[in-house]
Design a protein around this motif. Structure first.
Motif, PDB file in Angstrom:
ATOM      1  N   THR A  20       0.654  -1.398  -0.115  1.00 13.39           N
ATOM      2  CA  THR A  20      -0.050   0.067  -0.035  1.00 13.39           C
ATOM      3  C   THR A  20       0.901   1.256  -0.025  1.00 13.39           C
ATOM      4  O   THR A  20       0.273   2.355  -0.175  1.00 13.39           O
ATOM      5  CB  THR A  20      -0.732  -0.055   1.155  1.00 13.39           C
ATOM      6  OG1 THR A  20      -0.067   0.123   2.324  1.00 13.39           O
ATOM      7  CG2 THR A  20      -1.924  -1.209   1.178  1.00 13.39           C
ATOM      8  N   PHE A 217      -9.651  -0.609  -3.093  1.00 13.70           N
ATOM      9  CA  PHE A 217      -8.467   0.032  -3.538  1.00 13.70           C
ATOM     10  C   PHE A 217      -8.881   0.953  -4.823  1.00 13.70           C
ATOM     11  O   PHE A 217      -8.138   1.667  -5.376  1.00 13.70           O
ATOM     12  CB  PHE A 217      -7.633  -1.108  -4.103  1.00 13.70           C
ATOM     13  CG  PHE A 217      -6.527  -1.534  -3.278  1.00 13.70           C
ATOM     14  CD1 PHE A 217      -5.506  -1.231  -3.168  1.00 13.70           C
ATOM     15  CD2 PHE A 217      -7.074  -2.485  -2.250  1.00 13.70           C
ATOM     16  CE1 PHE A 217      -4.555  -1.682  -2.288  1.00 13.70           C
ATOM     17  CE2 PHE A 217      -6.292  -3.180  -1.161  1.00 13.70           C
ATOM     18  CZ  PHE A 217      -5.029  -2.584  -1.320  1.00 13.70           C
ATOM     19  N   ASN A 337      -7.520  -5.716  -5.854  1.00 15.25           N
ATOM     20  CA  ASN A 337      -6.810  -4.641  -5.955  1.00 15.25           C
ATOM     21  C   ASN A 337      -6.297  -3.865  -7.292  1.00 15.25           C
ATOM     22  O   ASN A 337      -6.268  -2.709  -7.643  1.00 15.25           O
ATOM     23  CB  ASN A 337      -5.356  -4.871  -5.198  1.00 15.25           C
ATOM     24  CG  ASN A 337      -5.462  -5.424  -3.792  1.00 15.25           C
ATOM     25  OD1 ASN A 337      -6.504  -5.410  -3.178  1.00 15.25           O
ATOM     26  ND2 ASN A 337      -4.261  -5.747  -3.071  1.00 15.25           N
TER      27      ASN A 337
END
Length: 392
Positions: A20, A217, A337
């Motif tokens: 991240t 995300f 993601n």
């Protein structure tokens, strides 16, 4: 809880931070590498796609190894990948280094999830997994904001260098605290394990994992420019906002473990519905500082609560294939993601377009909520079929 869970949490902290960190470094990466914000955001997708493709393959290749050895191997790959990121000369070299790092992700979480479940009694498995995943949550609370601050005052390369040191610390703690175990692969043929992954309930829950992650995300990848443009926050204020969101993620992680031990699927459906509502409220709410902060905290709680329970439930539903199920569910998370980051990149063409990001996130969450109800149907059908098979 066994101290070995701390070693797994340290590894999860490193993985969560490297996964991240790009979100907080978008401006620095964009200017330092000479690419647009959207292109820099694709470094998240590159990592996620690497996890998606590599996780099942690495899980199969390491199936004959002990879980302790698998954890040490994957953490060594993680440390090497981040060291390569530190010295990457350009955008594509950094992308390659990110992909190398991603090879460790799914298999580490898969082995760590199974190991955590083995270290505690059955009734404490969801709580044990929550403790492992709190390392990932702490990455949101501490890792990403601290990495962002380091990059702002020095360089994004220093941030990746510090993550490599976290990987080394994780490797040493795993070596010291994780007990030696037997070969991780159960005495079940690979074909039988892969066949177990085709069960409708397992497939549906993996899709829930995918859309939950895509919901997170699609907004979180672009949270820095989103807050700068929509709310008018400065870069240093956003560091504090990331801490606030991380606090929500931490609370959601603890809440999710308890809800899963109570009622898994109803809790998951309620959480996904709550995410949908909060995201839609964020469209007007992001224009005002206090409403934006309150909604983002709630979003952090609701979006992260299902993560560890989903991992635990998929492993339980897979029966004879816990290793591959755990790794493939990580692939589902990371495909989500990649899809979320990619879909978000299509919207961030101008300042007005950032208002669409919460709507996109809400759409992904709503699909996930519908899939939970479908999973409930398959769960009931499986409960009916099992007694019939046993009677036969």
């Amino acid at each position: 809880m066994p101290i070995a869970l701390i070693a797994l949490a340290v590894g999860a902290f490193g993985l969560g931070t490297t996964e991240t960190i790009v979100m907080g470094l978008l401006p620095e990466l964009s200017s330092g590498l000479g690419v647009s914000i959207a292109q820099a955001g694709l470094l998240v997708s590159g990592y996620a796609l690497g996890v998606t493709v590599a996780s099942p393959v690495v899980a199969v290749l390491t199936n004959a190894y002990s879980r302790r050895y698998t954890l040490l191997l994957t953490m060594a790959i993680f440390t090497l990948g981040n060291a390569l990121s530190t010295v990457a000369p350009g955008y594509w070299a950094l992308m390659v280094a990110r992909v190398v790092t991603s090879f460790s992700h799914g298999t580490f979480y898969g082995a760590a999830s199974v190991m955590a479940c083995q270290l505690v009694p059955p009734h404490q498995r969801a709580k044990a997994l929550s403790l492992v995943y709190i390392g990932l949550t702490l990455a949101m609370i501490l890792g990403v904001p601290m990495g962002t601050v380091v990059a702002q005052f020095s360089s994004w390369r220093v941030a990746f260098g510090l993550i490599a040191l976290i990987g080394l610390a994780a490797w040493l703690s795993i070596y010291a605290w994780i007990p030696q175990d037997k070969v991780s692969g159960p005495p079940v043929r690979l074909y039988a394990q892969l066949h177990a992954m085709t069960r409708p309930l397992v497939v549906t829950m993996m899709l829930v994992s995918l859309f939950t992650s895509a919901s997170m995300f699609s907004l979180f990848t672009y949270i820095t420019p989103f807050l700068q443009i929509r709310t008018g926050f400065t870069a240093h204020t956003i560091d504090l906002v990331l801490l606030l969101i991380g606090g929500g993620l931490c609370l959601g992680n603890l809440l999710g473990g308890r809800l899963a031990d109570w009622k898994m699927l109803p809790s998951c459906a309620g959480l996904m519905a709550a995410v949908t509502i909060v995201q839609l409220l964020l469209v007007p709410g992001s224009l005002y500082a206090w409403s934006c902060l309150a909604l983002l905290f709630l979003w952090g709680v609701f979006i992260y609560a299902p993560m560890a329970p989903l991992q635990s439930y998929v492993v339980t539903c897979s029966g004879s294939a816990p290793n591959i199920a755990s790794a493939m569910n990580q692939s589902s998370f990371n495909l989500g993601n990649a899809i979320g980051a990619w879909a978000g990149s299509l919207l961030v063409s101008g300042p007005e377009s950032y208002a669409k990001l919460p709507v996109l996130s809400a759409a992904f969450a709503a699909i996930g909520c519908v899939l939970v109800f479908i999973a409930k149907y398959f769960e009931k059908r499986m409960q009916v079929e099992q007694p019939t098979q046993n009677a036969a």
